[in-house]
Design a protein around this motif. Structure first.
Motif, PDB file in Angstrom:
ATOM      1  N   LEU A 148       0.082   2.466  14.263  1.00  0.00           N
ATOM      2  CA  LEU A 148       1.115   2.941  15.187  1.00  0.00           C
ATOM      3  C   LEU A 148       2.437   3.240  14.476  1.00  0.00           C
ATOM      4  CD1 LEU A 148       0.484   0.593  18.254  1.00  0.00           C
ATOM      5  CD2 LEU A 148      -0.415   2.886  17.806  1.00  0.00           C
ATOM      6  N   SER A 149       2.411   3.273  13.145  1.00  0.00           N
ATOM      7  CA  SER A 149       3.627   3.556  12.374  1.00  0.00           C
ATOM      8  C   SER A 149       3.742   5.056  12.105  1.00  0.00           C
ATOM      9  CB  SER A 149       3.608   2.799  11.041  1.00  0.00           C
ATOM     10  OG  SER A 149       4.665   3.238  10.216  1.00  0.00           O
ATOM     11  N   ALA A 150       4.739   5.692  12.688  1.00  0.00           N
ATOM     12  CA  ALA A 150       4.917   7.137  12.495  1.00  0.00           C
ATOM     13  C   ALA A 150       5.219   7.472  11.045  1.00  0.00           C
ATOM     14  CB  ALA A 150       6.042   7.642  13.401  1.00  0.00           C
ATOM     15  N   HIS A 151       6.046   6.648  10.404  1.00  0.00           N
ATOM     16  CA  HIS A 151       6.429   7.010   9.036  1.00  0.00           C
ATOM     17  C   HIS A 151       5.277   6.837   8.063  1.00  0.00           C
ATOM     18  CE1 HIS A 151       7.073   2.769   7.758  1.00  0.00           C
ATOM     19  NE2 HIS A 151       7.023   3.266   6.539  1.00  0.00           N
ATOM     20  N   LEU A 152       4.313   5.942   8.357  1.00  0.00           N
ATOM     21  CA  LEU A 152       3.146   5.832   7.484  1.00  0.00           C
ATOM     22  C   LEU A 152       2.225   7.048   7.635  1.00  0.00           C
ATOM     23  CD1 LEU A 152       2.240   2.047   7.752  1.00  0.00           C
ATOM     24  CD2 LEU A 152       3.349   3.252   5.849  1.00  0.00           C
ATOM     25  N   HIS A 153       2.050   7.527   8.843  1.00  0.00           N
ATOM     26  CA  HIS A 153       1.292   8.767   9.031  1.00  0.00           C
ATOM     27  C   HIS A 153       1.991   9.930   8.328  1.00  0.00           C
ATOM     28  CE1 HIS A 153      -1.904   7.523  11.783  1.00  0.00           C
ATOM     29  NE2 HIS A 153      -1.032   6.715  12.361  1.00  0.00           N
ATOM     30  N   TYR A 154       3.319   9.916   8.372  1.00  0.00           N
ATOM     31  CA  TYR A 154       4.099  10.961   7.678  1.00  0.00           C
ATOM     32  C   TYR A 154       3.851  10.892   6.170  1.00  0.00           C
ATOM     33  CZ  TYR A 154       8.233  13.253   5.687  1.00  0.00           C
ATOM     34  OH  TYR A 154       9.074  14.045   4.952  1.00  0.00           O
ATOM     35  N   ASN A 155       3.933   9.685   5.612  1.00  0.00           N
ATOM     36  CA  ASN A 155       3.713   9.549   4.169  1.00  0.00           C
ATOM     37  C   ASN A 155       2.300   9.958   3.774  1.00  0.00           C
ATOM     38  OD1 ASN A 155       6.300   8.639   3.675  1.00  0.00           O
ATOM     39  ND2 ASN A 155       5.753   6.470   3.859  1.00  0.00           N
ATOM     40  N   LEU A 156       1.325   9.621   4.621  1.00  0.00           N
ATOM     41  CA  LEU A 156      -0.050  10.050   4.352  1.00  0.00           C
ATOM     42  C   LEU A 156      -0.132  11.574   4.351  1.00  0.00           C
ATOM     43  CD1 LEU A 156      -3.079   9.655   3.998  1.00  0.00           C
ATOM     44  CD2 LEU A 156      -3.259   9.338   6.486  1.00  0.00           C
ATOM     45  N   HIS A 190       0.838  -1.203   0.000  1.00  0.00           N
ATOM     46  CA  HIS A 190       0.000   0.000   0.000  1.00  0.00           C
ATOM     47  C   HIS A 190       0.878   1.260   0.000  1.00  0.00           C
ATOM     48  CE1 HIS A 190      -3.993  -1.694   0.378  1.00  0.00           C
ATOM     49  NE2 HIS A 190      -3.620  -2.480   1.394  1.00  0.00           N
ATOM     50  N   GLU A 191       1.916   1.232   0.822  1.00  0.00           N
ATOM     51  CA  GLU A 191       2.811   2.393   0.917  1.00  0.00           C
ATOM     52  C   GLU A 191       3.540   2.644  -0.399  1.00  0.00           C
ATOM     53  OE1 GLU A 191       6.676   3.899   3.566  1.00  0.00           O
ATOM     54  OE2 GLU A 191       5.892   1.852   3.807  1.00  0.00           O
ATOM     55  N   ASN A 192       4.096   1.580  -0.966  1.00  0.00           N
ATOM     56  CA  ASN A 192       4.831   1.742  -2.227  1.00  0.00           C
ATOM     57  C   ASN A 192       3.911   2.169  -3.362  1.00  0.00           C
ATOM     58  OD1 ASN A 192       7.247   1.034  -1.035  1.00  0.00           O
ATOM     59  ND2 ASN A 192       7.098  -1.134  -1.596  1.00  0.00           N
ATOM     60  N   LEU A 193       2.709   1.616  -3.378  1.00  0.00           N
ATOM     61  CA  LEU A 193       1.736   2.023  -4.391  1.00  0.00           C
ATOM     62  C   LEU A 193       1.439   3.514  -4.260  1.00  0.00           C
ATOM     63  CD1 LEU A 193      -0.310   1.246  -6.618  1.00  0.00           C
ATOM     64  CD2 LEU A 193      -1.953   0.750  -4.794  1.00  0.00           C
ATOM     65  N   GLY A 194       1.266   3.980  -3.038  1.00  0.00           N
ATOM     66  CA  GLY A 194       0.997   5.401  -2.821  1.00  0.00           C
ATOM     67  C   GLY A 194       2.138   6.283  -3.301  1.00  0.00           C
ATOM     68  N   SER A 202      -3.195   9.467  -1.742  1.00  0.00           N
ATOM     69  CA  SER A 202      -3.596   9.630  -0.342  1.00  0.00           C
ATOM     70  C   SER A 202      -4.495   8.486   0.106  1.00  0.00           C
ATOM     71  CB  SER A 202      -4.289  10.984  -0.141  1.00  0.00           C
ATOM     72  OG  SER A 202      -5.428  11.103  -0.966  1.00  0.00           O
ATOM     73  N   GLU A 203      -5.334   7.970  -0.798  1.00  0.00           N
ATOM     74  CA  GLU A 203      -6.178   6.825  -0.445  1.00  0.00           C
ATOM     75  C   GLU A 203      -5.321   5.596  -0.155  1.00  0.00           C
ATOM     76  OE1 GLU A 203      -8.768   6.444  -3.767  1.00  0.00           O
ATOM     77  OE2 GLU A 203     -10.060   8.135  -3.192  1.00  0.00           O
ATOM     78  N   SER A 204      -4.303   5.384  -0.956  1.00  0.00           N
ATOM     79  CA  SER A 204      -3.429   4.235  -0.747  1.00  0.00           C
ATOM     80  C   SER A 204      -2.655   4.360   0.559  1.00  0.00           C
ATOM     81  CB  SER A 204      -2.461   4.107  -1.931  1.00  0.00           C
ATOM     82  OG  SER A 204      -1.711   2.924  -1.847  1.00  0.00           O
ATOM     83  N   MET A 205      -2.157   5.566   0.841  1.00  0.00           N
ATOM     84  CA  MET A 205      -1.441   5.793   2.097  1.00  0.00           C
ATOM     85  C   MET A 205      -2.385   5.609   3.298  1.00  0.00           C
ATOM     86  SD  MET A 205       1.716   6.394   1.383  1.00  0.00           S
ATOM     87  CE  MET A 205       2.836   7.096   0.156  1.00  0.00           C
ATOM     88  N   ALA A 206      -3.623   6.032   3.154  1.00  0.00           N
ATOM     89  CA  ALA A 206      -4.598   5.883   4.247  1.00  0.00           C
ATOM     90  C   ALA A 206      -4.859   4.407   4.533  1.00  0.00           C
ATOM     91  CB  ALA A 206      -5.892   6.598   3.893  1.00  0.00           C
ATOM     92  N   ARG A 207      -4.894   3.576   3.494  1.00  0.00           N
ATOM     93  CA  ARG A 207      -5.080   2.140   3.707  1.00  0.00           C
ATOM     94  C   ARG A 207      -3.882   1.543   4.447  1.00  0.00           C
ATOM     95  NH1 ARG A 207      -7.934   2.531  -1.284  1.00  0.00           N
ATOM     96  NH2 ARG A 207      -6.004   2.330  -2.503  1.00  0.00           N
ATOM     97  N   ALA A 208      -2.667   2.028   4.122  1.00  0.00           N
ATOM     98  CA  ALA A 208      -1.481   1.548   4.834  1.00  0.00           C
ATOM     99  C   ALA A 208      -1.576   1.893   6.315  1.00  0.00           C
ATOM    100  CB  ALA A 208      -0.219   2.155   4.213  1.00  0.00           C
ATOM    101  N   VAL A 209      -2.026   3.118   6.608  1.00  0.00           N
ATOM    102  CA  VAL A 209      -2.165   3.557   7.997  1.00  0.00           C
ATOM    103  C   VAL A 209      -3.222   2.713   8.720  1.00  0.00           C
ATOM    104  CG1 VAL A 209      -3.000   5.463   9.440  1.00  0.00           C
ATOM    105  CG2 VAL A 209      -1.328   5.901   7.630  1.00  0.00           C
TER     106      VAL A 209
END
Length: 741
Positions: free
Chosen positions: A106-114, A77-81, A94-101
C-alpha cells in the motif's frame, strides 16, 4: 549513564550525518554495530551514510547484511534497489524494489520506485502499470504523473502524456520538469505556441541547460512570437550566453528584429532609401540612435553572429555611414550616451565578424580613409582619440591594421571600446603567436591542396564567436548512438581517439572535445590561419584534450595513428579526388569505427551552381572587393535572390566558401550509394533536422528505417532543398570476418 549504549551511538551517528559529519557518523555507527551486530536497522543506516559518501559497494554489503538479519525490512530493500539502480544493475534493482513492494503493497512511493527501476530496464509496460498503481494509492503524486507521461511519450501516446503532465502540474504548479515535458509533448502534437509557453514557465522556475535547449529548439522554428519584452530578453540571453550556436539563432533573431515595432519603421526607411546614403536625421530621426542602443537583442546579434537578412544588412550599412559622418563632424561622445557608444562598438564588432562585407560608396571610403588617417596621426603624436572615432574607424578597417595599433591596448577606455580592441587587436596578435607554434604533421602537396590552403589562409572559415558549454548530448544523432551502432565503442565510454579531418576554425572539433572529455581529439587542416583561430578559441575555453596540427588529408597515411571516430564534414568535396581522400581516411579508421561525412548535394546547390556560372562569366575574382560587387549584382536579380536565404551569404569568408571556392565537387545520392559500396563501409543514418525526418516518415510510411538511400533520393527529388547545406551521414567500417576453421 551507559556511555557505550548501541542505540545511543546509532542515533548520534544519524545526527552527525544530518549535520554533514559523515566520518564521525560512520565511526559511531560502526561502534554501535560492534556492540550489537544483530540489529538490522544499524546496518541499514550505515549503508545509507556509505551511499551518501558514494561508497556504493560497501553500501550494498551493509544493506544485504541488514536483510540477512530481517528479510522483511522494507527500507533496506528500497535502499538496496536505489544503489543497484545507480550502478546500472537494472534487473537486480527492479527485483529489489519488487520485494519492497511485496512487504508494503500500500506504499505509493515504493510502487513509484519500482516503476523507475522497470523503466530503466526498458520494461515500459510494466513501468506504466506500476506508476498507475502508485497513483491509485496517491492520486496527487506529481512525480508519478510526470514519469507516467514520459513513458507514454516513449510509446508516442502524446495526448495521454499531455494529460499526465497537466495532472502533475495541478498537484505541483512549480514543477519545472513537468512544464518542460508538457512543452515537448505539445510540440509533438504541433501545438507550438502552447509548447513555447511551457518552456518559458520551466525556465522561470529553473534556469537549467535542459530547459534552455528545449526553448531554443522550438523558438528557432516557430513563425509567431510572443511580443513581450521577457521573450525578447530570453532570446538575447540565448545568443549571448549562449544556449546554442549563435549562428543557429540567426533566422529567429532576424524575424524578431523585423517584427519589433521600434525598429520596423527604420528598416522600411532604409530599404526604401537604398542604395542612397541618407543622413542620420533622415534615417533615424532625433531618437533613433537611442532606440537602437536600447535594443538588447540587436546588440547581442551584432556582437555574436553575422547579421542575417538583406534588409537588416542594408539598414546597418546605412547606420554605419551615418555614424561615420557624425564622427567626422564631432567625434566626442556625451558621457550620458554610454549606451550609444556601446551600440557603435557593437556595430564595429559586427563588421569585423563579417569581414567588412557591408558595401561602401567611393566617397564613403574616401571619408572613412581620412578618419583612419586622423587616428594614425593621433597615435603618432600622442593626442587623445575620441572613443566614437575608434568605433567608426573599426567599422570600416580592422584596428589591427593601424600602425602601432597595439599601443591602443595600453590606454584607458570605456568597457565597450576595450572589448572592441580585444577583438580586433589582441585576439589576432594571439593567433599570430599560436600560428608559429603549431605542429606541421605533413607537407602540403598538389595544386588543389595549395589553392584551397591559400583561400583559407586569406579567409579562415567559418568566423564564429561562441559555442554553448555542450551543444550535443548522448542522444544527438550528430554525436552517434554508440550502444546501437558500435558496442565496442560504447564499452570505451568516451575514451576515443577522434580525428577531425579538415577542422577549419575549430568549432566542430571543440564541440566534440567538450562532449567527450575523455577522448583524444586530433584536428587537422591545411590552413595555419584557420588552425590558429581554432587553437585560440580552444585555449579561451579551456579545452585540454584537443590537438591542432597542419596536415594534408592525402598525406595522413604517414602519421602512424588510427582512430575510433573520424569526422570530415564539408571537406572531401574540396579535394582534387574526393573518393581517394575518403578511402585514405578509412585506412586510419579502426575496424568497427564510425565516420561522419558531409558532401555537397547537386540538387541542393542549384542556386550556388547558377551563381558560380555568373561569377565565371563576369570574371569576378575572390577578393573582398569583388565579392561585395558580386553580391550587389546577385541581390539585384530575382533569379539569384534565393542565395540571400543562406546564412553563409553574409560574411566575406563565408560567401567566398559558398560561391567562390577554389575547388568544388557535388554529388547525387545514387553516386554516394555507389561510393559507399565501393569503399566497403556500411551506411548508418543521415543527420537531418527532426522535422525533415518526420516528413520522410510520412512520405514513406512503409519504410522501417532511415537508411534507405533510394528512398531518400526519391524524397530529395520531390523536395530539392532538403540537403541544401550538404548530405551529412554516418558510415561504419566493418569488423574483420573471423578466420575460418
Amino acid at each position: 549513564m551507559v556511555p557505550d549504549h548501541p542505540d545511543a551511538l546509532h542515533l548520534l551517528g544519524g545526527i552527525a550525518h544530518q549535520t554533514g559529519r559523515n566520518d564521525l557518523a560512520l565511526a559511531l555507527m560502526a561502534k554501535a554495530i560492534a556492540i550489537n551486530p544483530t540489529n538490522p536497522h544499524y546496518f541499514n543506516q550505515l549503508g545509507f551514510v556509505l551511499q551518501a559518501e558514494a561508497r556504493l559497494d560497501e553500501a550494498l554489503d551493509s544493506y544485504r547484511r541488514a536483510l540477512e538479519l530481517d528479510s522483511a525490512l522494507v527500507v533496506a530493500h528500497e535502499n538496496l534497489g536505489k544503489v543497484l539502480l545507480a550502478q546500472g544493475k537494472m534487473e537486480e534493482a527492479s527485483e529489489s524494489m519488487a520485494r519492497a513492494v511485496k512487504f508494503a503493497p500500500l506504499s505509493a512511493h515504493l510502487h513509484y520506485n519500482l516503476a523507475v527501476a522497470l523503466a530503466a530496464q526498458g520494461r515500459r509496460d510494466d513501468a506504466i502499470a506500476s506508476y498507475r498503481t502508485a497513483l491509485s494509492l496517491k492520486p496527487d503524486y506529481a512525480e508519478a504523473h510526470n514519469n507516467l507521461g514520459i513513458e507514454l511519450e516513449h510509446q508516442a501516446k502524446h495526448e495521454q502524456s499531455v494529460a499526465c503532465y497537466h495532472s502533475a502540474l495541478a498537484a505541483r504548479p512549480d514543477y519545472p520538469e513537468a512544464w518542460n515535458n508538457l512543452g515537448n509533448a505539445l510540440n509533438q502534437l504541433g501545438k507550438h505556441d502552447a509548447a513555447l509557453a511551457c518552456f518559458r514557465n520551466a525556465l522561470e522556475l529553473d534556469d537549467r541547460a535542459e530547459f534552455r535547449a528545449s526553448f531554443v529548439k522550438l523558438a528557432r522554428k516557430v513563425d509567431r512570437f510572443p511580443g513581450d519584452a521577457a521573450f525578447l530578453h530570453l532570446v538575447a540571453r540565448a545568443i549571448t550566453q549562449p544556449w546554442a550556436r549563435p549562428a543557429d539563432l540567426a533566422g529567429l533573431s532576424a524575424r524578431l528584429l523585423r517584427s519589433a515595432p521600434d525598429l520596423r519603421e527604420y528598416l522600411d526607411c532604409a530599404v526604401e532609401a537604398w542604395p542612397a546614403r541618407p543622413s542620420r536625421q533622415s534615417l533615424l530621426g532625433s531618437s533613433g540612435l537611442a532606440t537602437l542602443a536600447g535594443n538588447d537583442m540587436l546588440r547581442a546579434v551584432l556582437e555574436n553572429m553575422q547579421v542575417f537578412g538583406l534588409d537588416l544588412e542594408r539598414f546597418l550599412t546605412l547606420v554605419r555611414h551615418a555614424l561615420l559622418e557624425e564622427a567626422l563632424e564631432n567625434g566626442e561622445c556625451d558621457p550620458a550616451e554610454e549606451g550609444v557608444l556601446a551600440f557603435c562598438c557593437a556595430l564595429a564588432r559586427q563588421c569585423f565578424i563579417n569581414d567588412f562585407i557591408f558595401a561602401a560608396t567611393p566617397d564613403e571610403l574616401v571619408r572613412a580613409t581620412a578618419l583612419r588617417a586622423s587616428v594614425v596621426e593621433a597615435l603618432e603624436s600622442g593626442r587623445e582619440i575620441p572613443p566614437r572615432t575608434i568605433a567608426a574607424v573599426a567599422s570600416y578597417f580592422p584596428l589591427g591594421s593601424l600602425p602601432s595599433a597595439a599601443t591602443l591596448l595600453y590606454q584607458p577606455w570605456p568597457t565597450p571600446v576595450t572589448a572592441l580592441l580585444a577583438q580586433q587587436i589582441e585576439e589576432p596578435l594571439a593567433e599570430q603567436r599560436y600560428r608559429e607554434a603549431l605542429p606541421r604533421l605533413t607537407s602540403i602537396a598538389g595544386d588543389t591542396s595549395r589553392r584551397v590552403m591559400a583561400q583559407y589562409e586569406e579567409n579562415p572559415y567559418p568566423k564564429w564567436v561562441k559555442v554553448p558549454p555542450n551543444v550535443r548530448g548522448e542522444g544527438d544523432p550528430q554525436i552517434l548512438p554508440l550502444v546501437e551502432w558500435s558496442p565496442d565503442l560504447a564499452r570505451k565510454g568516451s575514451a576515443f581517439d577522434i580525428l577531425v579531418a579538415g577542422c577549419g576554425t575549430g568549432r566542430e572539433s571543440i564541440e566534440l572535445a567538450r562532449t567527450f572529455p575523455g577522448a583524444r581529439v586530433l584536428a587537422i587542416d591545411l590552413s595555419l590561419a584557420s588552425l590558429a583561430y581554432a587553437h585560440r578559441k580552444a585555449v579561451e575555453l579551456g579545452v585540454a584534450n584537443l590537438e591542432h596540427a597542419q596536415a594534408d588529408i592525402m598525406k595522413l597515411g604517414t602519421v602512424g595513428r588510427t582512430f575510433d571516430i573520424i569526422s570530415s564534414v564539408g571537406v572531401l568535396h574540396h579535394l582534387a579526388d574526393p573518393i581517394a581522400g575518403w578511402r585514405l581516411l578509412l585506412t586510419l579508421l579502426r575496424p568497427g569505427g564510425l565516420m561522419l561525412v558531409g558532401l555537397y548535394s547537386e540538387q541542393g546547390r542549384q542556386d550556388v551552381v547558377a551563381a558560380r556560372k555568373l561569377i565565371a562569366e563576369r570574371g569576378y575574382g575572390s577578393s573582398a572587393t569583388d565579392i561585395r560587387k558580386c553580391r550587389e549584382e546577385l541581390t539585384s536579380s530575382e533569379a539569384y535572390i534565393a542565395l540571400a536565404s543562406r546564412t553563409d551569404f553574409y560574411g566575406i569568408s563565408e560567401c567566398r566558401d559558398l560561391l567562390f571556392h577554389a575547388e568544388e565537387h557535388r554529388f547525387t545520392l545514387p553516386a554516394v550509394k555507389e561510393m559507399i559500396a565501393a569503399l566497403g563501409v556500411e551506411f548508418m543514418d543521415f543527420v537531418v533536422d527532426p522535422v525533415v525526418a518526420a516528413s520522410y516518415r510520412r512520405r514513406f510510411p512503409e519504410s522501417t528505417s532511415m537508411d534507405d538511400l533510394d528512398g531518400w533520393n526519391d524524397f530529395e527529388s520531390e523536395f530539392p532543398t532538403t540537403f541544401s547545406s550538404m548530405y551529412i551521414f554516418w558510415v561504419r567500417k566493418p569488423e574483420p570476418s573471423p578466420p575460418r576453421r
